[in-house]
Scaffold this active site. Structure first.
Site, short mmCIF file in Angstrom:
data_model
loop_
_atom_site.label_atom_id
_atom_site.label_comp_id
_atom_site.label_asym_id
_atom_site.label_seq_id
_atom_site.Cartn_x
_atom_site.Cartn_y
_atom_site.Cartn_z
CD GLU A 108 -2.67 1.60 0.54
OE1 GLU A 108 -2.51 2.98 -0.20
OE2 GLU A 108 -3.45 0.91 0.14
CG ASP A 158 -8.52 -3.47 -3.35
OD1 ASP A 158 -9.40 -2.89 -3.97
OD2 ASP A 158 -8.70 -3.58 -2.01
#
Length: 289
Positions: A108, A158
């Site tokens: 992330e 994602d």
């Protein structure tokens, strides 16, 4: 965009959706993007980045179940999984239900998203950040896949829409890196937007992915707060058999996992690769160029 007691999404310039705000839980500018988390009566807590809805408490299960369980149950023997993005923790939650997984790496770019979602979206992650199999990396996804020496059975991107920090996750450099760090027979899935309004984005991804994978297709799910019709997910692999696993095998694998899904089921898995004709025609036309 925030006006009085209304929050307006700004993904499309000529149309949009709005949510009434019961309460703003957090609003900030992180090192990468504008972030707001607020409550709405109908859909619960909402996370938006740079004016675009990322996830809501009411329907996040549809998105996360379909992105996680379709590739994992199709593969059937995934041990190492890579998540790109997914800072709310819900993708990590769904992958953690698969007991055959030995390692989950989550990359992330924005550490603030993780910390704020831990605090304000506990139902999303459900404690999955504490999974000892999870290795959390704060890095740009493109840089990670281009430089890692690790190899994965399934990669799930994602990512947000191709705006701001998410834009790099729709480039040839990213897809090339994913191909490089996939094990033979591995699967890459990415979110490809709502195809009625974001057809060009899906087509651009399709053209780029074909340079690295033999079997590039799409599957779909209907997610209410991603408005405009069905949402598509790209599927890329060099083993077309994995996309065509029969329903009886999927049922057997599903039952072994003891999953209790609210949207996904094996029959829906198989049918999700059926797509509307306008989208198929656009994919066919794009192949001529």
């Amino acid at each position: 965009m925030l006006t009085n007691n209304l929050w307006h999404e700004t993904l499309h310039s000529k149309l949009g959706q709005y949510f009434t705000i019961n309460k703003i839980l957090h609003r900030t500018r992180t090192n990468h993007q504008n972030l707001i988390i607020f409550e709405n009566t109908n859909v619960g807590r909402i996370l938006a980045l740079d004016g675009i809805v990322q996830t809501t408490e009411s329907d996040e299960f549809i998105y996360h179940e379909m992105m996680a369980h379709v590739p994992l149950l199709a593969h059937g023997n995934a041990r190492k999984v890579l998540i790109i993005g997914g800072g709310d923790g819900a993708m990590l939650r769904e992958i953690s239900y698969h007991k055959n997984i030995e390692q989950i790496t989550m990359v992330e770019i924005d550490a603030s998203v993780i910390e704020l979602c831990k605090r304000y979206l506990p139902n999303h992650h459900s404690g999955s950040f504490e999974n000892p199999l999870c290795q959390l990396v704060i890095d740009n996804g493109v840089h990670f896949v281009q430089t890692t020496s690790d190899r994965f059975d399934v990669i799930i991107s994602d990512s947000p829409d191709p705006i701001g920090p998410g834009e790099s996750l729709y480039t040839s450099k990213f897809y090339e890196g994913c191909h490089k760090c996939l094990n033979p027979g591995g699967i890459l899935v990415t979110q490809s937007g709502v195809c009625f309004f974001q057809l060009n984005e899906a087509i651009n991804s399709y053209r780029k992915l074909q340079n690295y994978f033999n079997d590039v297709k799409f599957y779909q799910a209907s997610i209410p707060t991603y408005y405009g019709g069905i949402m598509t997910f790209s599927w890329s692999s060099n083993n077309p058999v994995l996309r065509q696993i029969d329903v009886s095998t999927l049922i057997h694998r599903y039952n072994k996992t003891n999953l209790k899904c609210r949207y996904y089921n094996p029959k829906l898995h198989a049918s999700s690769f059926a797509l509307p004709q306008y989208f198929l025609d656009a994919l066919k036309d794009s192949s001529a160029f």
